[in-house]
Design a protein around this motif. Structure first.
Motif, PDB file in Angstrom:
ATOM      1  N   UNK A   1       0.727  -1.286  -0.025  1.00  0.00           N
ATOM      2  CA  UNK A   1      -0.034   0.242  -0.167  1.00  0.00           C
ATOM      3  C   UNK A   1       0.955   1.225   0.067  1.00  0.00           C
ATOM      4  N   UNK A   2       2.064   1.303   0.376  1.00  0.00           N
ATOM      5  CA  UNK A   2       3.021   2.338   0.349  1.00  0.00           C
ATOM      6  C   UNK A   2       4.185   1.833  -0.300  1.00  0.00           C
ATOM      7  N   UNK A   3       4.727   2.789  -1.480  1.00  0.00           N
ATOM      8  CA  UNK A   3       5.703   2.338  -2.099  1.00  0.00           C
ATOM      9  C   UNK A   3       6.933   3.321  -1.835  1.00  0.00           C
ATOM     10  N   UNK A   4       8.066   2.910  -1.634  1.00  0.00           N
ATOM     11  CA  UNK A   4       9.147   3.640  -1.046  1.00  0.00           C
ATOM     12  C   UNK A   4      10.040   4.122  -2.123  1.00  0.00           C
ATOM     13  N   UNK A   5      10.421   5.258  -1.993  1.00  0.00           N
ATOM     14  CA  UNK A   5      11.105   6.093  -3.235  1.00  0.00           C
ATOM     15  C   UNK A   5      12.380   6.511  -2.435  1.00  0.00           C
ATOM     16  N   UNK A   6      13.543   6.077  -2.672  1.00  0.00           N
ATOM     17  CA  UNK A   6      14.827   6.343  -2.029  1.00  0.00           C
ATOM     18  C   UNK A   6      15.661   7.389  -3.244  1.00  0.00           C
ATOM     19  N   UNK A   7      15.359   8.568  -2.973  1.00  0.00           N
ATOM     20  CA  UNK A   7      16.016   9.271  -4.112  1.00  0.00           C
ATOM     21  C   UNK A   7      17.527   9.910  -3.729  1.00  0.00           C
ATOM     22  N   UNK A   8      18.329   9.438  -4.647  1.00  0.00           N
ATOM     23  CA  UNK A   8      19.995   9.733  -4.329  1.00  0.00           C
ATOM     24  C   UNK A   8      20.650   9.077  -3.348  1.00  0.00           C
ATOM     25  N   UNK A   9      20.566   7.665  -3.791  1.00  0.00           N
ATOM     26  CA  UNK A   9      21.187   6.495  -2.686  1.00  0.00           C
ATOM     27  C   UNK A   9      22.712   6.978  -2.702  1.00  0.00           C
ATOM     28  N   UNK A  10      23.278   7.269  -3.742  1.00  0.00           N
ATOM     29  CA  UNK A  10      24.638   7.426  -3.922  1.00  0.00           C
ATOM     30  C   UNK A  10      24.936   8.614  -2.888  1.00  0.00           C
ATOM     31  N   UNK A  11      24.169   9.342  -2.525  1.00  0.00           N
ATOM     32  CA  UNK A  11      24.615  10.532  -1.506  1.00  0.00           C
ATOM     33  C   UNK A  11      25.046   9.584  -0.136  1.00  0.00           C
ATOM     34  N   UNK A  12      24.563   8.510   0.162  1.00  0.00           N
ATOM     35  CA  UNK A  12      25.147   7.569   1.133  1.00  0.00           C
ATOM     36  C   UNK A  12      26.384   7.167   1.068  1.00  0.00           C
ATOM     37  N   UNK A  13      26.895   7.133  -0.031  1.00  0.00           N
ATOM     38  CA  UNK A  13      28.279   6.467  -0.234  1.00  0.00           C
ATOM     39  C   UNK A  13      29.177   7.671  -0.077  1.00  0.00           C
ATOM     40  N   UNK A  14      29.731   7.945   0.882  1.00  0.00           N
ATOM     41  CA  UNK A  14      30.548   9.209   1.227  1.00  0.00           C
ATOM     42  C   UNK A  14      31.781   8.784   0.823  1.00  0.00           C
ATOM     43  N   UNK A  15      32.819   9.962   0.719  1.00  0.00           N
ATOM     44  CA  UNK A  15      34.034  10.036   0.100  1.00  0.00           C
ATOM     45  C   UNK A  15      34.826   8.793   0.823  1.00  0.00           C
ATOM     46  N   UNK A  16      35.433   8.024  -0.037  1.00  0.00           N
ATOM     47  CA  UNK A  16      36.371   6.947   0.527  1.00  0.00           C
ATOM     48  C   UNK A  16      35.513   5.780   0.807  1.00  0.00           C
ATOM     49  N   UNK A  17      34.220   5.785   0.455  1.00  0.00           N
ATOM     50  CA  UNK A  17      33.294   4.489   0.780  1.00  0.00           C
ATOM     51  C   UNK A  17      32.971   4.186  -0.819  1.00  0.00           C
ATOM     52  N   UNK A  18      32.914   4.610  -1.712  1.00  0.00           N
ATOM     53  CA  UNK A  18      32.358   4.312  -3.033  1.00  0.00           C
ATOM     54  C   UNK A  18      33.285   3.586  -3.761  1.00  0.00           C
ATOM     55  N   UNK A  19      33.874   2.489  -2.974  1.00  0.00           N
ATOM     56  CA  UNK A  19      35.205   1.775  -3.828  1.00  0.00           C
ATOM     57  C   UNK A  19      34.810   0.230  -3.658  1.00  0.00           C
ATOM     58  N   UNK A  20      35.730  -0.594  -3.387  1.00  0.00           N
ATOM     59  CA  UNK A  20      35.364  -1.933  -3.476  1.00  0.00           C
ATOM     60  C   UNK A  20      35.119  -2.528  -2.350  1.00  0.00           C
ATOM     61  N   UNK A  21      34.948  -1.833  -1.137  1.00  0.00           N
ATOM     62  CA  UNK A  21      34.394  -2.413   0.203  1.00  0.00           C
ATOM     63  C   UNK A  21      33.009  -2.698   0.333  1.00  0.00           C
ATOM     64  N   UNK A  22      32.481  -3.504  -0.538  1.00  0.00           N
ATOM     65  CA  UNK A  22      31.076  -4.047  -0.742  1.00  0.00           C
ATOM     66  C   UNK A  22      30.612  -4.427   0.675  1.00  0.00           C
ATOM     67  N   UNK A  23      31.469  -4.981   1.892  1.00  0.00           N
ATOM     68  CA  UNK A  23      30.930  -5.255   3.159  1.00  0.00           C
ATOM     69  C   UNK A  23      30.282  -4.179   3.874  1.00  0.00           C
ATOM     70  N   UNK A  24      30.873  -2.979   3.562  1.00  0.00           N
ATOM     71  CA  UNK A  24      30.497  -1.748   4.257  1.00  0.00           C
ATOM     72  C   UNK A  24      29.062  -1.231   3.984  1.00  0.00           C
ATOM     73  N   UNK A  25      28.735  -1.567   2.674  1.00  0.00           N
ATOM     74  CA  UNK A  25      27.245  -1.197   2.082  1.00  0.00           C
ATOM     75  C   UNK A  25      26.465  -2.372   2.092  1.00  0.00           C
ATOM     76  N   UNK A  26      26.673  -3.475   2.416  1.00  0.00           N
ATOM     77  CA  UNK A  26      26.037  -4.600   2.362  1.00  0.00           C
ATOM     78  C   UNK A  26      24.795  -4.386   3.502  1.00  0.00           C
ATOM     79  N   UNK A  27      24.995  -3.827   4.651  1.00  0.00           N
ATOM     80  CA  UNK A  27      23.956  -3.675   5.519  1.00  0.00           C
ATOM     81  C   UNK A  27      23.091  -2.927   5.141  1.00  0.00           C
ATOM     82  N   UNK A  28      23.078  -1.764   4.192  1.00  0.00           N
ATOM     83  CA  UNK A  28      22.087  -0.815   3.457  1.00  0.00           C
ATOM     84  C   UNK A  28      21.222  -1.753   2.580  1.00  0.00           C
ATOM     85  N   UNK A  29      21.858  -2.806   2.092  1.00  0.00           N
ATOM     86  CA  UNK A  29      21.055  -3.413   1.104  1.00  0.00           C
ATOM     87  C   UNK A  29      20.333  -4.536   1.843  1.00  0.00           C
TER      88      UNK A  29
END
Length: 706
Positions: free
Chosen positions: A220-248
């Protein structure tokens, strides 16, 4: 479970207590305390049941009573949802927010300017889309299964407009409500789960987050997350997938039942990496994924013929201005200003900013020259880069202006008479309300640049003015590049030179896009690497040497391939349109594995080693197949036993030369073992895994290859 028990569970979910059940189970009484008020709801299970006395007793006890006749469980849930979520009021509020958003995009161009969502070309799950991106999502929103929608676009190419359009369509065309979260506006919480809870509390402050999450799962409620890349801070948008997996994983926990979650993001290595595809495969039975990539806009979709022709006749490269901000400007300005602008095509970008800044002087009685306004905006962009934010509290922006722009403020104050002279704080407030800044429609105290094009312009000025500038945050570099694409070659070259020191620290795909956007050619250090999903047009491939490199699932349009500059280069499942080959003498192998071309150039481009001209001997083929299959055993696992865990590999990885075998040999070997059923290709992610059911065939190959 009986209908009655299910009904009781639904009411309890909404916070009601079952107060009583009448004789013969003809009716149920639920009570709910909300602050100062006591409420009671009488549900007649039997339409003929008499509840007059019960109504009087509850009213006398101080309850605000209502009586309903039970129909279906679905109807009861719908009525509770409409009541608790104030659906009618919420839709009106969301419609007003959309109007404010649309108005904010065009109000700078005058009262007659009208906003319209422009259909941008896009690909959906790798195929060309036929509708609009929002319509694609709306066509799937009623499906009885959980779906994750991933919308990717470059900076300034319509992510937020698309998210807002989806929200508006949900409000006007469905019975759903959107939960819209603009992630760039929430920088306080570092843990994504808490950010999501913040957005739930902000959107539905009177309801429990547990109830809201339940209705998300119910669809009944659809979630729209606009700008997900904003959560990937400097130094985090790399190969450390383990740091992002909790978000997913937080997202995957919501993706049950009929849940629909829509994510917009710029293209990042997180969503292109093998680990992400493996994460998707681990949830293959839990939810579906629909991936949409928005391409550059087509000028014909934005401008009418009577405006396109003067621009074309002026000699302007129309492809160079294919940016939504510039196209909006050229679409909305009046005829006289358009005539002046089209007569000076090289100055279109400068014309846009001068128009916006000059209008601000009149709109706010801001007695500050265009140059001084630009200095202030550049200082704000400098602070954003230094502290890694794209939007901040209004008070913080004002404080930054006061601290960093005192000379500019005093210069402006001196332009007023003594009786009308504003205070320093009043000037700073005017600047914080600048047309090139924007207040979020959802959080009015957060301020950022009105669009990525404007942000990029002032980021670029910082890069150019600082000869030692270094950075790797693509949230700033990508907008800077996109804001310079429509400019002259000399201007693009200046920015490119300013970025040279940073390029070694940036992922390969981004380096290629920066180089082709600004200089029209590939970087000169492409070796021992691989890229996926590139889309290149009018680029010479091989004018600068490329060695031991792999292109996968990429598209080349009107490109020239110079064979003398390609050494041990592999193209896997690539598409070639209107390309040509300059056969000036090959210096190394060129493998074309799969893919298509129109017209046919693959045979001309391909360059195989002479030893591959003869068919492989069976023993040699077994050795190749063993080399491929053994990669699906975790390190340390004996090959004569089943793997301890499943492993997924992309085709690009399996085709990388190994054990003395080249890409072509490995590709042919993969085809053989897939055809034999030893390996299987996942349809969702194109990853390849071991088929345990046919593991004995793998053992046979191991024995034959000994």
């Amino acid at each position: 479970m009986s209908e009655k028990s299910s009904l009781i569970d639904v009411y309890k979910r909404y916070g009601f207590n079952l107060a009583s059940t009448t004789e013969n189970d003809e009716s149920l009484v639920f009570t709910l305390k909300t602050g100062y008020f006591d409420n009671a709801e009488i549900i007649k299970l039997n339409p003929n049941a008499s509840v007059d006395d019960l109504f009087k007793d509850l009213s006398a006890a101080g309850y605000a009573c209502s009586v309903r006749t039970a129909t279906t469980l679905e109807k009861a849930e719908e009525e509770l949802f409409n009541g608790f979520f104030s659906v009618k009021t919420t839709r009106h509020r969301l419609a007003d927010e959309y109007k404010k958003f649309a108005s904010s995009l065009v109000r700078s161009y005058g009262e007659k300017a009208k906003y319209e969502y422009i259909k941008a070309p896009y690909h959906i799950n790798g195929k060309e889309g036929q509708k609009t991106a929002p319509e694609e999502i709306l066509s799937r929103i009623e499906e009885d299964r959980p779906i994750l929608f991933l919308i990717e676009a470059a900076a300034g190419f319509g992510k937020t407009c698309t998210a807002q359009e989806i929200s508006q369509l949900l409000v006007t065309s469905t019975g759903k409500l959107p939960l819209y979260a603009e992630l760039s506006r929430n920088r306080q919480a570092r843990i994504f789960r808490y950010i999501l809870l913040d957005e739930i509390d902000r959107t539905f402050p009177l309801l429990s987050s547990k109830l809201v999450q339940t209705e998300i799962k119910n669809g009944r409620i659809s979630v729209i997350l606009d700008g997900f890349d904003e959560l990937l801070r400097k130094g985090e948008d790399g190969e450390e997938f383990d740091n992002k997996e909790p978000m997913l994983e937080t997202i995957s926990e919501l993706l049950t039942g009929k849940a629909k979650i829509i994510i917009t993001t710029r293209r990042t290595i997180l969503f292109d990496g093998d680990e992400f595809h493996q994460w998707l495969e681990s949830h293959a039975n839990d939810f579906s994924v629909v991936r949409i990539r928005i391409q550059e806009p087509k000028i014909n979709d934005w401008l009418p013929y009577e405006r396109i022709e003067p621009l074309r006749n002026s000699g302007l490269d129309l492809d160079a201005i294919a940016n939504p901000v510039l196209l909006s400007y050229l679409r909305c300005i009046d005829d006289e200003l358009f005539r002046q602008t089209s007569n000076n095509p090289e100055g279109i970008v400068q014309s846009y900013f001068e128009y916006m800044l000059d209008r601000e002087r009149e709109r706010q009685d801001l007695r500050m020259t265009i140059k001084i306004q630009e200095d202030v905006l550049r200082r704000i962009a400098e602070d954003m880069i230094a502290y890694g934010y794209t939007a901040e509290d209004r008070d913080y922006i004002i404080k930054t202006i006061l601290e960093k722009c005192s000379k500019e403020i005093e210069s402006a104050r001196n332009q007023y008479s003594s009786s009308d002279k504003p205070t320093r704080e009043e000037i700073a407030n005017k600047l914080a309300s600048h047309a090139l800044f924007d207040r979020s429609s959802t959080e009015s105290e957060k301020i950022g640049f009105v669009n990525d094009f404007s942000l990029g312009n002032y980021v670029a000025e910082n890069i150019i003015s600082d000869s030692s500038w270094l950075g790797d945050d693509l949230r700033f570099i990508e907008p800077a590049v996109k804001s310079y694409v429509p400019r002259t070659q000399s201007s693009r070259e200046i920015l490119f030179n300013g970025l040279k020191g940073s390029l070694p620290y940036i992922e390969t795909v981004a380096r290629i896009e920066i180089s082709t956007d600004l200089m029209g050619n590939l970087p000169d250090d492409l070796r021992n690497d691989s890229v996926d999903d590139l889309d290149l047009s009018l680029v010479d491939i091989g004018s600068r040497k490329i060695k031991s490199f792999q292109f996968s699932d990429s598209t080349f349009k009107k490109c020239r391939f110079i064979k003398s500059g390609l050494e041990d280069v592999t193209f896997i499942n690539c598409r070639f349109f209107d390309c040509e080959v300059v056969d000036d003498g090959s210096i190394g192998s060129i493998y074309i594995l799969g893919g298509t071309s129109s017209p046919e150039i693959i045979s001309q481009l391909s360059n195989l080693p002479s030893e591959l001209s003869a068919p492989s001997a069976p023993d040699h083929e077994r050795l190749i197949e063993k080399s491929i299959i053994k990669r699906f055993w975790p390190a340390g696992d004996p090959l004569d036993q089943k793997p301890s865990r499943p492993i997924y590999k992309p085709m690009k990885y399996l085709c990388q030369p190994m054990d003395g075998f080249n890409s072509l040999e490995l590709y042919a070997g993969i085809e053989r073992v897939v055809k034999a059923g030893i390996l299987t290709e996942m349809s969702r992610s194109n990853l390849i895994s071991l088929n345990i059911e046919n593991i004995n065939k793998a053992y046979d190959i191991f024995r034959e290859a000994e």
